[in-house]
Design an enzyme around this catalytic site. Sequence first.
Site, short mmCIF file in Angstrom:
data_model
loop_
_atom_site.label_atom_id
_atom_site.label_comp_id
_atom_site.label_asym_id
_atom_site.label_seq_id
_atom_site.Cartn_x
_atom_site.Cartn_y
_atom_site.Cartn_z
CG ASP A 198 -1.95 1.07 1.22
OD1 ASP A 198 -3.14 0.75 1.05
OD2 ASP A 198 -1.57 2.25 1.38
CD GLU A 241 -3.53 3.57 -1.56
OE1 GLU A 241 -4.42 2.74 -1.31
OE2 GLU A 241 -2.61 3.87 -0.76
P1 GH3 Z 1 -1.81 5.42 4.21
O1 GH3 Z 1 -0.37 5.69 4.33
O2 GH3 Z 1 -2.45 5.21 5.53
O3 GH3 Z 1 -2.13 4.31 3.27
O4 GH3 Z 1 -2.44 6.76 3.63
P2 GH3 Z 1 -3.19 7.00 2.27
O5 GH3 Z 1 -3.29 8.45 2.07
O6 GH3 Z 1 -2.53 6.25 1.18
O7 GH3 Z 1 -4.60 6.45 2.66
P3 GH3 Z 1 -5.60 5.57 1.88
O8 GH3 Z 1 -4.99 4.28 1.53
O9 GH3 Z 1 -6.82 5.53 2.72
O10 GH3 Z 1 -5.93 6.46 0.60
C1 GH3 Z 1 -5.93 5.98 -0.66
C2 GH3 Z 1 -6.20 7.13 -1.61
O11 GH3 Z 1 -5.89 6.68 -2.93
C3 GH3 Z 1 -7.62 7.56 -1.66
C4 GH3 Z 1 -7.93 7.85 -3.11
O12 GH3 Z 1 -8.11 9.22 -3.29
C5 GH3 Z 1 -6.65 7.46 -3.82
N1 GH3 Z 1 -6.91 6.66 -5.01
C6 GH3 Z 1 -7.50 5.45 -5.09
N2 GH3 Z 1 -7.55 5.03 -6.37
C7 GH3 Z 1 -6.97 5.97 -7.13
C8 GH3 Z 1 -6.71 6.10 -8.56
O13 GH3 Z 1 -7.02 5.25 -9.38
N3 GH3 Z 1 -6.06 7.24 -8.97
C9 GH3 Z 1 -5.68 8.20 -8.08
N4 GH3 Z 1 -5.05 9.28 -8.55
N5 GH3 Z 1 -5.93 8.11 -6.76
C10 GH3 Z 1 -6.55 7.02 -6.29
MG MG Z 2 -2.21 4.19 1.21
MG MG Z 3 -4.99 2.04 0.75
#
Ligand code: GH3
Ligand code: MG
Ligand code: MG
Length: 338
Positions: A198, A241
Amino acid sequence: MNVFLQHITSITRQRDHALLDAAVIAALIDVTGARQARKFDVLQVREEIRLKPSAAENSDNSHLSHASMLAAPELVVAARLHHTSAEKILPDGTRVLWLLVWLDDILSSCMELLDPVVQDSKTLEIVHAIIAIYANHRSLLDYSQRDSLTNLLNRKTFDENFSKVLRSLAHDDAPADDPQQERRHRDATRNQWLAVIDIDHFKRVNDEFGHLYGDEVLLLMANLIRNSFRPHDSLFRFGGEEFVVLLQAAELGNAHRIFERFRTNVAQHHFPQVGQVTVSIGFTQIGLDATPVVILGHADLALYHAKTHGRNQVCHYETLVGNGQLKSKISNDMMEFF
Ligand code: GH3
Ligand code: MG
Ligand code: MG
């Protein structure tokens, strides 16, 4: 012609690579009268072409699962010239016909026919039509199995493949004729590890630079994943992600080193505009008796531990439990909840 159409119906009905390969092989044997037909995956490293028996081919010969062999010079020349077939007569008189399968201009696999009986121009036309339809259908199947942004395998494919991995591990557990050889093979291939990767603070990347840069980071991350693992490891974008890797490694030490090397590769990579990005990784050994939910749950708990203890690190579930840093939380109740 009717037989040909029946085979085409059977080939295009398949939604699984192994069954698709089997349908094509049946069609080729039927049309050419070949004594035997099998499929090889093509591994091309610079000038060298190696042929690896396909997974279906291996099901009864698991000791061959990693064996690949150098392609015959006739096949190498055909590949270089972008031909669709090559032929050779072996010293024992066996006639070999190779049919080259090109996907997007890349030689992806090859069908080998031994002693085809019918080789008139009409039959060869049908044979090449079968290979063309096979290549088209495989492209479609690949497309549905992959994530469109990163081209890694998608979550749906993970769900389908993971049960297969568990079944094949259980199958490999059967007693073998040569226990010593079997043990060596198992040590090298049977230990499998599942890691959840992650990206750390990915929201900040989106917030500071916008979603387009966020997507670019995901794409570059997928490339780093592809470059850090080997072809027989399976790589998935699990969603958002988050990525999952199914890794084959003999021992815990090796698995840990491989994940650690990947983590360092990411931390040292310069992402254009964004700069440094790190990942946290939780991994666990894939046990024979566990279910997918339990295995994923263990890797997730290890990942959570990594996230809550500074991020940018690799945590191994069984080690954390052994050290008393983590309680074994996934119970039957939880499985029912999932
Ligand atoms: P942590 O270190 O705790 O993982 O913090 P984080 O900010 O990575 O937290 P989290 O995993 O909750 O957030 C994931 C974010 O990824 C939320 C969403 O906006 C973003 N995201 C998810 N899918 C995509 C995508 O396909 N493209 C983009 N640009 N962003 C994405
Ligand atoms: Mg994350
Ligand atoms: Mg995540």
